[in-house]
Each structure stands twice: as C-alpha cells, then as structure tokens.
Write an enzyme that holds these catalytic residues in place. Structure first.
Site, PDB file in Angstrom:
ATOM      1  N   ALA A  69      -1.508  -1.733   7.327  1.00  0.00           N
ATOM      2  CA  ALA A  69      -2.050  -1.725   5.969  1.00  0.00           C
ATOM      3  C   ALA A  69      -1.173  -2.561   5.057  1.00  0.00           C
ATOM      4  CB  ALA A  69      -2.140  -0.290   5.451  1.00  0.00           C
ATOM      5  N   ASP A  70      -1.767  -3.003   3.977  1.00  0.00           N
ATOM      6  CA  ASP A  70      -1.032  -3.687   2.929  1.00  0.00           C
ATOM      7  C   ASP A  70      -1.722  -3.372   1.606  1.00  0.00           C
ATOM      8  OD1 ASP A  70       1.255  -5.844   2.850  1.00  0.00           O
ATOM      9  OD2 ASP A  70      -0.145  -6.312   1.233  1.00  0.00           O
TER      10      ASP A  70
END
Length: 190
Positions: A69-70
């Site tokens: 994720a970011d």
C-alpha cells in the site's frame, strides 16, 4: 490464508492484524521516485503496484497473499509527501489548515496466480489551525513518517479535523473494509 504485509508502517500492521487474518510482515525497499508525472489520483496505486512487483511470484507461498500500500495527500492537485524537515511539516500543515484535501491510498494484493489493485479516496476537512497548535503538534508528535505531515488518529486529528467524507482508516493508511471485501471476494473464497 496468510497475509504478507510489505510495509514499515506500524499503523498498517495494526489495522491489518485487527482483521483477524494471520499477518506476517516482510521487507520491501523500492524507489518511490516517479520517472514521469502521473495524475495525483494515480500515484498511490502506482507505488503500491511497484512495491508488489519487487516480489517474485515464487517468493509468495500458495496459501499467501502479498499486501502492499501507499498513501498520498493531495491538495490543489499537488501531492504532499512525507516532510523531510520541521519547517516542511509546519508549512504543509499551514497549507491544509482551513481547507479540504483528499487522501488516496493505493493497495495491491498479489498471490502466485492473481493480482488486484485499487485506490480508495477520502476527503478531509481541517478547521483553521493556529501557529501555536501546529508548532505543538509538530514538536510533540514529529509527523515525519506521515504523508501530509499528520496522523488523523493523533492529537491534530482530534482537534483539527472537522469532518471526513469516506473511510477513516483510509486516512490512517489502509482502507480496511475495501481491503477485506477484496480479499474475501478474490482470494479467500477459493
């Protein structure tokens, strides 16, 4: 099913662990510099997919799903990353004060045979903040590992955020409901 979380974020670890699914943290180091400009709405998912691509499919067991994720904060079509200095953190918070911005979290789920990615967005409305409040927050909470220089679960979120539209956990860095729904429909139903 075991989840392999490729993230250094303690918030993501905590949120994913609270789903009740077994979680193992793995290390990934990727260059987050963008070679060419992307629309701000696409940056987080692009980086999540880049993190997932750092793992070969052979490094993922048959009973595992890799989770990357970011999160980015976008104000006026500009991505606000993690602040490098105190002055940068203070400046970012001044720019967010009294305004609405959008938090985008890109998530990539990858098994040996499938890959799914998505972006979740949440609008965050800050009230006006005083210099004293911003200085207090930056000096006491040191938000240098947080996109946009703040953690909604911390003091600044409690006293400074008027409202949000969308997933609260997305602002923390992981849209848990959508992640769980995607895991359930694409990976856990087998």
């Amino acid at each position: 099913m075991r989840l392999l979380l490729a993230s250094k974020s303690p918030r993501r670890r905590q949120l994913l662990a609270e789903t009740g699914l077994p979680v193992e943290c793995v290390t990934v180091d990727v260059d987050e510099h963008l070679d060419s400009p992307l629309p701000p709405t696409e940056v987080a998912e692009h980086l999540a997919r880049r993190k997932a691509a750092a793992f070969t499919k052979d490094s993922i067991d048959d009973d595992s799903v890799l989770v990357t994720a970011d999160t980015v904060v976008v104000l006026d079509e500009r991505v606000l990353g993690k602040p490098a200095t105190r002055d940068e953190a203070v400046s970012m918070l001044h720019s967010l004060a009294g305004r609405c911005h959008t938090v985008y979290t890109g998530v990539c789920l990858r098994s040996r045979t499938d890959e799914v990615s998505f972006t979740e967005s949440t609008k965050v409305y800050f009230r006006e903040l005083t210099d004293k409040e911003i200085d207090y927050y930056v000096d006491n909470y040191r938000p240098y590992d947080k996109a946009g220089s703040y953690g909604i679960q911390e003091w600044i979120g409690m006293v400074g955020v008027e409202r949000i539209e969308g997933c609260y956990y997305n602002v923390m860095g992981l849209p848990v409901a959508r992640l769980y729904e995607t895991l359930s429909s694409k990976f856990l139903s087998r």
